[in-house]
Motif scaffolding. Structure first.
Motif, mmCIF file in Angstrom:
data_model
loop_
_atom_site.group_PDB
_atom_site.id
_atom_site.type_symbol
_atom_site.label_atom_id
_atom_site.label_comp_id
_atom_site.label_asym_id
_atom_site.label_seq_id
_atom_site.Cartn_x
_atom_site.Cartn_y
_atom_site.Cartn_z
ATOM 1 N N LEU A 1 -85.158 1.897 14.807
ATOM 2 C CA LEU A 1 -86.487 1.716 14.216
ATOM 3 C C LEU A 1 -87.387 1.156 15.305
ATOM 4 O O LEU A 1 -87.071 0.124 15.907
ATOM 5 C CB LEU A 1 -86.417 0.753 13.032
ATOM 6 N N THR A 2 -88.490 1.843 15.564
ATOM 7 C CA THR A 2 -89.412 1.428 16.614
ATOM 8 C C THR A 2 -90.729 1.023 15.996
ATOM 9 O O THR A 2 -91.272 1.731 15.137
ATOM 10 C CB THR A 2 -89.643 2.570 17.626
ATOM 11 N N ILE A 3 -91.216 -0.126 16.413
ATOM 12 C CA ILE A 3 -92.536 -0.590 15.986
ATOM 13 C C ILE A 3 -93.389 -0.712 17.245
ATOM 14 O O ILE A 3 -93.068 -1.486 18.154
ATOM 15 C CB ILE A 3 -92.466 -1.945 15.268
ATOM 16 N N GLN A 4 -94.457 0.051 17.294
ATOM 17 C CA GLN A 4 -95.353 0.028 18.454
ATOM 18 C C GLN A 4 -96.519 -0.923 18.203
ATOM 19 O O GLN A 4 -96.955 -1.099 17.050
ATOM 20 C CB GLN A 4 -95.891 1.431 18.730
ATOM 21 N N ARG A 5 -96.978 -1.519 19.267
ATOM 22 C CA ARG A 5 -98.175 -2.395 19.207
ATOM 23 C C ARG A 5 -98.039 -3.379 18.050
ATOM 24 O O ARG A 5 -98.867 -3.427 17.134
ATOM 25 C CB ARG A 5 -99.435 -1.548 19.067
ATOM 26 N N THR A 6 -96.994 -4.174 18.076
ATOM 27 C CA THR A 6 -96.673 -5.048 16.956
ATOM 28 C C THR A 6 -97.839 -5.959 16.581
ATOM 29 O O THR A 6 -98.619 -6.404 17.438
ATOM 30 C CB THR A 6 -95.454 -5.918 17.266
ATOM 31 N N GLN A 7 -97.932 -6.228 15.288
ATOM 32 C CA GLN A 7 -98.927 -7.128 14.718
ATOM 33 C C GLN A 7 -98.197 -8.286 14.037
ATOM 34 O O GLN A 7 -97.013 -8.177 13.702
ATOM 35 C CB GLN A 7 -99.787 -6.387 13.701
ATOM 36 N N GLN A 8 -98.902 -9.374 13.803
ATOM 37 C CA GLN A 8 -98.275 -10.541 13.194
ATOM 38 C C GLN A 8 -97.732 -10.215 11.794
ATOM 39 O O GLN A 8 -96.697 -10.758 11.386
ATOM 40 C CB GLN A 8 -99.249 -11.711 13.148
ATOM 41 N N GLU A 9 -98.394 -9.320 11.091
ATOM 42 C CA GLU A 9 -97.912 -8.975 9.742
ATOM 43 C C GLU A 9 -96.634 -8.156 9.757
ATOM 44 O O GLU A 9 -96.034 -7.911 8.704
ATOM 45 C CB GLU A 9 -99.001 -8.222 8.961
ATOM 46 N N ASP A 10 -96.194 -7.751 10.955
ATOM 47 C CA ASP A 10 -94.920 -7.048 11.057
ATOM 48 C C ASP A 10 -93.743 -8.022 11.025
ATOM 49 O O ASP A 10 -92.585 -7.591 10.918
ATOM 50 C CB ASP A 10 -94.852 -6.231 12.354
ATOM 51 N N GLY B 1 -75.084 5.617 -5.154
ATOM 52 C CA GLY B 1 -73.889 4.838 -4.904
ATOM 53 C C GLY B 1 -74.226 3.502 -4.305
ATOM 54 O O GLY B 1 -75.372 3.082 -4.235
ATOM 55 N N GLU B 2 -73.212 2.815 -3.854
ATOM 56 C CA GLU B 2 -73.386 1.477 -3.294
ATOM 57 C C GLU B 2 -73.965 1.558 -1.891
ATOM 58 O O GLU B 2 -73.511 2.349 -1.065
ATOM 59 C CB GLU B 2 -72.045 0.767 -3.256
ATOM 60 N N LEU B 3 -74.949 0.740 -1.638
ATOM 61 C CA LEU B 3 -75.472 0.581 -0.291
ATOM 62 C C LEU B 3 -74.747 -0.576 0.384
ATOM 63 O O LEU B 3 -74.559 -1.634 -0.207
ATOM 64 C CB LEU B 3 -76.972 0.277 -0.313
ATOM 65 N N PHE B 4 -74.358 -0.372 1.634
ATOM 66 C CA PHE B 4 -73.734 -1.415 2.438
ATOM 67 C C PHE B 4 -74.770 -1.863 3.469
ATOM 68 O O PHE B 4 -75.216 -1.059 4.285
ATOM 69 C CB PHE B 4 -72.467 -0.896 3.111
ATOM 70 N N PHE B 5 -75.098 -3.140 3.409
ATOM 71 C CA PHE B 5 -76.174 -3.653 4.244
ATOM 72 C C PHE B 5 -75.654 -4.345 5.491
ATOM 73 O O PHE B 5 -74.582 -4.964 5.490
ATOM 74 C CB PHE B 5 -77.019 -4.658 3.459
ATOM 75 N N GLY B 6 -76.457 -4.285 6.550
ATOM 76 C CA GLY B 6 -76.235 -5.117 7.714
ATOM 77 C C GLY B 6 -76.836 -6.497 7.481
ATOM 78 O O GLY B 6 -77.426 -6.754 6.426
ATOM 79 N N GLU B 7 -76.709 -7.362 8.467
ATOM 80 C CA GLU B 7 -77.234 -8.718 8.320
ATOM 81 C C GLU B 7 -78.714 -8.802 8.648
ATOM 82 O O GLU B 7 -79.342 -9.836 8.433
ATOM 83 C CB GLU B 7 -76.435 -9.682 9.197
ATOM 84 N N GLY B 8 -79.256 -7.738 9.156
ATOM 85 C CA GLY B 8 -80.688 -7.697 9.398
ATOM 86 C C GLY B 8 -81.092 -8.132 10.788
ATOM 87 O O GLY B 8 -80.344 -8.808 11.504
ATOM 88 N N SER B 9 -82.289 -7.715 11.162
ATOM 89 C CA SER B 9 -82.924 -8.153 12.408
ATOM 90 C C SER B 9 -84.185 -8.903 12.032
ATOM 91 O O SER B 9 -85.077 -8.335 11.408
ATOM 92 C CB SER B 9 -83.289 -6.951 13.290
ATOM 93 N N ARG B 10 -84.224 -10.189 12.409
ATOM 94 C CA ARG B 10 -85.417 -10.992 12.105
ATOM 95 C C ARG B 10 -86.415 -10.832 13.244
ATOM 96 O O ARG B 10 -86.130 -11.198 14.385
ATOM 97 C CB ARG B 10 -85.062 -12.462 11.937
ATOM 98 N N LEU B 11 -87.580 -10.280 12.914
ATOM 99 C CA LEU B 11 -88.632 -10.061 13.913
ATOM 100 C C LEU B 11 -89.746 -11.072 13.707
ATOM 101 O O LEU B 11 -90.253 -11.219 12.595
ATOM 102 C CB LEU B 11 -89.196 -8.638 13.785
ATOM 103 N N THR B 12 -90.091 -11.749 14.772
ATOM 104 C CA THR B 12 -91.213 -12.674 14.754
ATOM 105 C C THR B 12 -92.225 -12.227 15.798
ATOM 106 O O THR B 12 -91.890 -12.106 16.985
ATOM 107 C CB THR B 12 -90.764 -14.118 15.067
ATOM 108 N N VAL B 13 -93.439 -11.966 15.334
ATOM 109 C CA VAL B 13 -94.512 -11.539 16.240
ATOM 110 C C VAL B 13 -95.491 -12.701 16.399
ATOM 111 O O VAL B 13 -96.081 -13.162 15.420
ATOM 112 C CB VAL B 13 -95.238 -10.297 15.695
ATOM 113 N N LEU B 14 -95.627 -13.178 17.635
ATOM 114 C CA LEU B 14 -96.484 -14.331 17.885
ATOM 115 C C LEU B 14 -97.930 -13.917 18.138
ATOM 116 O O LEU B 14 -98.180 -12.808 18.634
ATOM 117 C CB LEU B 14 -95.959 -15.119 19.089
#
Lengths: 114, 112
Positions: free
Chosen positions: A77-86, A101-114
């Motif tokens: 997943l690519t986010i270009q020109r990140t904004q704080q609301e991302d 069916g059942e979804l198997f989730f990862g632990e996630g990626s926490r993104l912080t845009v300063l």
């Protein structure tokens, strides 16, 4: 590995920079999903890949967001020109049977845009 | 609009007691699937229970059961004999079309 793996687990970036988030689904799972989870909110559907079919991109919030899935496995997943609301946790999930069916989730990626 | 509403942002329950989490949804579809997912503090989401809309019988998984009222578009989760490990965010979800829609979640705390 046995589960869905996501990297990086945490990413801090400056506004305007591009970021890439990676998801390794469970081996053999044909369906892969990306969701965004903002603080205090539910999961917002972003995009859905199923086998060799064209992805369902209906949830992508803007053209700054894009995703690809290579070889029916790893997705980026690519986010270009990140904004704080991302800023959010980006969750990836995989399934062998699609949305019924059942979804198997990862632990996630926490993104912080300063 | 096809939406999922969880009206209880936070709930608490004493260990060994029973608690019910509410969920309502809106759809014009007749066939769909309903889910409850649990997200512990470790962040990884796991499936708790699933219900097919065409089945009248309520799904049950050990201490977890649902009360599915199709006409009312209601899908509540009952947790019996609550345990400390049940402390988590609980998300209601359904699949009216080709995507899965989630509610905002209910944060459940089980108190010793």
């Amino acid at each position: 590995g046995a589960g869905v793996s996501q990297s990086p687990s945490n990413k801090v970036t400056e506004k305007g920079k591009d970021v890439e988030l990676r998801c390794d689904p469970i081996s053999g799972h044909t369906a892969l999903y990306w969701y965004r989870q903002s603080l205090g909110q539910g999961l917002e559907f972003l995009i859905y890949f199923q086998g060799n079919s064209a992805p369902d991109k209906s949830g992508l919030p803007s053209d700054r967001f894009s995703a690809e899935r290579t070889g029916g496995s790893v997705s980026t997943l690519t986010i270009q020109r990140t904004q704080q609301e991302d800023s959010a946790v980006y969750l990836c999930a995989s399934s062998s049977t699609g949305f019924f069916g059942e979804l198997f989730f990862g632990e996630g990626s926490r993104l912080t845009v300063l | 609009a096809q939406t999922v509403t969880q009206s209880q942002p936070e709930m608490s329950v004493q260990e060994a007691e029973t608690v019910t989490l509410s969920c309502t949804y809106d759809t014009s579809e007749n066939n769909y699937y309903l889910f409850w997912y649990k997200q512990p503090p470790s962040r990884q989401m796991i499936l708790v229970i699933r219900q097919e809309a065409y089945k009248q019988q309520n799904a049950t998984e050990n201490r977890f059961s649902v009360n599915f009222q199709k006409a009312a578009k209601s899908f509540s989760l009952k947790i019996s004999d609550s345990q400390l490990g049940d402390t988590a965010m609980y998300f209601c979800a359904f699949t009216p079309n080709n995507d899965m829609r989630f509610g905002a979640g209910t944060r459940l705390t089980v108190k010793p």
